[in-house]
Design a protein around this motif. Structure first.
Motif, PDB file in Angstrom:
ATOM      1  N   SER A 252     113.393  75.040  34.359  1.00 13.68           N
ATOM      2  CA  SER A 252     112.957  75.762  33.156  1.00 13.68           C
ATOM      3  C   SER A 252     111.635  75.242  32.593  1.00 13.68           C
ATOM      4  O   SER A 252     110.888  76.009  32.003  1.00 13.68           O
ATOM      5  CB  SER A 252     114.047  75.751  32.090  1.00 13.68           C
ATOM      6  N   HIS A 253     111.332  73.965  32.767  1.00 15.91           N
ATOM      7  CA  HIS A 253     110.091  73.441  32.186  1.00 15.91           C
ATOM      8  C   HIS A 253     109.045  73.096  33.232  1.00 15.91           C
ATOM      9  O   HIS A 253     108.158  72.276  32.999  1.00 15.91           O
ATOM     10  CB  HIS A 253     110.406  72.268  31.250  1.00 15.91           C
ATOM     11  N   CYS A 254     109.145  73.728  34.406  1.00 17.82           N
ATOM     12  CA  CYS A 254     108.063  73.628  35.387  1.00 17.82           C
ATOM     13  C   CYS A 254     106.920  74.512  34.901  1.00 17.82           C
ATOM     14  O   CYS A 254     107.148  75.607  34.384  1.00 17.82           O
ATOM     15  CB  CYS A 254     108.530  74.127  36.762  1.00 17.82           C
ATOM     16  N   PRO A 263     103.667  78.828  24.067  1.00 20.17           N
ATOM     17  CA  PRO A 263     104.322  77.564  23.717  1.00 20.17           C
ATOM     18  C   PRO A 263     105.799  77.598  24.087  1.00 20.17           C
ATOM     19  O   PRO A 263     106.434  78.650  24.057  1.00 20.17           O
ATOM     20  CB  PRO A 263     104.145  77.480  22.197  1.00 20.17           C
ATOM     21  N   CYS A 264     106.337  76.421  24.477  1.00 18.35           N
ATOM     22  CA  CYS A 264     107.743  76.329  24.891  1.00 18.35           C
ATOM     23  C   CYS A 264     108.523  75.508  23.876  1.00 18.35           C
ATOM     24  O   CYS A 264     107.956  74.712  23.134  1.00 18.35           O
ATOM     25  CB  CYS A 264     107.801  75.672  26.275  1.00 18.35           C
ATOM     26  N   THR A 265     109.838  75.688  23.856  1.00 20.28           N
ATOM     27  CA  THR A 265     110.690  74.945  22.925  1.00 20.28           C
ATOM     28  C   THR A 265     110.630  73.432  23.185  1.00 20.28           C
ATOM     29  O   THR A 265     110.963  72.644  22.314  1.00 20.28           O
ATOM     30  CB  THR A 265     112.167  75.373  23.073  1.00 20.28           C
ATOM     31  N   CYS A 266     110.165  73.026  24.396  1.00 19.06           N
ATOM     32  CA  CYS A 266     110.130  71.598  24.723  1.00 19.06           C
ATOM     33  C   CYS A 266     108.888  70.925  24.161  1.00 19.06           C
ATOM     34  O   CYS A 266     108.745  69.710  24.251  1.00 19.06           O
ATOM     35  CB  CYS A 266     110.192  71.389  26.237  1.00 19.06           C
ATOM     36  N   GLY A 267     107.964  71.699  23.593  1.00 20.74           N
ATOM     37  CA  GLY A 267     106.753  71.111  23.027  1.00 20.74           C
ATOM     38  C   GLY A 267     105.542  71.297  23.925  1.00 20.74           C
ATOM     39  O   GLY A 267     104.407  71.142  23.479  1.00 20.74           O
ATOM     40  N   GLY A 270     103.310  76.944  28.613  1.00 22.38           N
ATOM     41  CA  GLY A 270     103.226  77.490  29.965  1.00 22.38           C
ATOM     42  C   GLY A 270     104.406  77.131  30.854  1.00 22.38           C
ATOM     43  O   GLY A 270     104.322  77.247  32.077  1.00 22.38           O
ATOM     44  N   CYS A 271     105.529  76.707  30.249  1.00 24.47           N
ATOM     45  CA  CYS A 271     106.726  76.425  31.051  1.00 24.47           C
ATOM     46  C   CYS A 271     107.289  77.752  31.582  1.00 24.47           C
ATOM     47  O   CYS A 271     107.131  78.799  30.956  1.00 24.47           O
ATOM     48  CB  CYS A 271     107.802  75.760  30.208  1.00 24.47           C
ATOM     49  N   LEU A 272     108.001  77.670  32.723  1.00 20.55           N
ATOM     50  CA  LEU A 272     108.616  78.868  33.312  1.00 20.55           C
ATOM     51  C   LEU A 272     109.478  79.589  32.275  1.00 20.55           C
ATOM     52  O   LEU A 272     109.445  80.812  32.155  1.00 20.55           O
ATOM     53  CB  LEU A 272     109.465  78.478  34.534  1.00 20.55           C
TER      54      LEU A 272
HETATM   55 ZN    ZN Z   1     109.177  73.697  28.295  1.00 19.88          ZN
END
Ligand code: ZN
Length: 396
Positions: A252-254, A263-267, A270-272
């Motif tokens: 998910s965060h590749c 932006p992604c929830t992980c900070g 461009g994460c998948l």
């Molecule tokens: Zn992410």
């Protein structure tokens, strides 16, 4: 070393494998098991007797005689609900009672509010498991109590839509699951049911369920689960590959090529997951002014040929294909299958396929099967049941 970590060869002819041969119909007699395993008839008989005494195998009537005494036939007891399963999603949970062959006896879909927190959600779902097992006449009673009697509940398998540390059953930094971070699912459930509870992430359960149902004969497979979130499960040498902590397959965060990178929830950006998940498609469409409230709405727009939704689905398919190409070049699976609610989305699937062929080594794609997960809405609970069945079949 747990039996999950044991090398596959060490399990050749192990009780779990004997049981699986009978469950899949590859063997119907002790002679078949002896031939398949290469073990002596007396060793096979010993293991079969142990499985029968645990209620995991039964001997039914007699098979066809080839002259002489007719051989007794082996079968996995079916019909009785003995495994409980929960496949938790972002908005719904599929709850089931299954038999020892992994067949669904009863199943039900319930709406879930994940933001109500783990105690409320899991408490309600465990109560539903008790009801389903109890409402099956073959299970003989309503209490979630274990035992080795035929029909008694053997365990509960639970799939969580987020990262799970496999050894502890703890949830670690999930997206879109407020209040669940660090929650010890296994410990919470152990206080409520007196049978083993096994917890894994939902993509791993889908992988296990799909592999056992569709391709038990293939040793190397990758399963993508594309729904509200996005993840994958890996089957290596015929077994679920979890890695050191249980995070193997979490794509998910590749990072993927996307401009601009959302932006992604992980900070990160461009994460998948921020480009290709169902949640990302909802967000992107809303930002373009399309009034869509959930993934169902997005899928309806794509099915109707909406231009914006279809373009986003193609972009999502390319992003999944990009990551999958790296996985396929690195891992060389025999089959790649996509499941989850976005798997029926044709533009996404077509772009994923095209990207995969474009970016992979010819040797890696020469005989590669690329397909949809066929097992439907019960694939997760089927995987959960197999997790439990594998666990309760003791190693030699
Ligand atoms: Zn992410």
């Amino acid at each position: 070393m747990t039996i999950d970590d044991a090398p596959r060869d060490a399990l050749r002819g192990g009780p779990r494998e004997l049981l699986r041969w009978v469950a899949t119909g590859a063997a119907v007699s002790r002679a078949d098991l002896s031939r398949l395993s290469g073990l002596s008839p007396s060793t096979v008989s010993q293991r079969v007797e142990a499985l029968i005494s645990q209620g995991l195998l039964e001997e039914t009537g007699a098979g066809r005689s080839r002259g002489g005494r007719r051989p007794r036939q082996l079968a996995v007891p079916t019909g009785g609900a003995v495994v409980g399963a929960i496949d938790l999603g972002a908005h719904h949970a599929r709850v089931g009672a299954l038999d020892l062959s992994g067949r669904v006896v009863q199943a039900r879909t319930l709406p879930v509010r994940i933001e109500d927190g783990p105690e409320a959600v899991l408490g309600a779902l465990l109560a539903e498991v008790a009801t389903l097992v109890g409402s099956d006449p073959a299970a003989g009673g309503g209490a979630v109590a274990g035992g080795s009697a035929p029909g008694a509940l053997r365990g509960v398998g639970i799939g969580i839509p987020g990262p799970v540390q496999h050894a502890t059953g703890r949830i670690v930094s999930p997206s879109r699951m407020p209040g669940w971070n660090g929650f010890d699912v296994a410990a919470f459930c152990a206080g409520r049911v007196d049978v083993p509870v096994i917890v894994d992430n939902d993509a791993n359960l889908m992988a296990l369920g799909a592999h056992r149902t569709a391709h038990p004969e293939l040793d190397h497979a990758v399963y993508i689960k594309a729904g509200t979130g996005i993840g994958s499960g890996v089957i290596s040498s015929g077994r679920l590959h979890r890695g050191a902590q249980g995070s193997a397959g979490d794509i998910s965060h590749c990072r993927v090529v996307a401009d601009p990178a959302p932006p992604c929830t992980c900070g990160n950006a461009g994460c998948l997951e921020a480009v290709a998940s169902g949640a990302a498609l909802v967000t992107a469409l809303r930002e373009q002014g399309v009034p869509v409230s959930d993934l169902t709405g997005v899928i309806r727009l794509i099915d109707d040929g909406d231009r914006q939704a279809t373009a986003l689905a193609r972009q999502a398919g390319r992003a999944v294909g990009e990551i999958l190409a790296v996985v396929v070049n690195f891992f060389n699976p025999q089959v790649v299958a996509i499941g989850g609610r976005l798997a029926d989305c044709e533009p996404l699937l077509a772009s994923m396929r095209a990207t995969l062929y474009e970016r992979c080594l010819p040797l890696a794609t020469q005989t590669l099967l690329i397909e949809r997960v066929a097992a439907g809405q019960d694939v997760g609970i089927t995987g959960a049941a197999h997790l439990v069945i594998d666990h309760v079949v003791a190693p030699a």
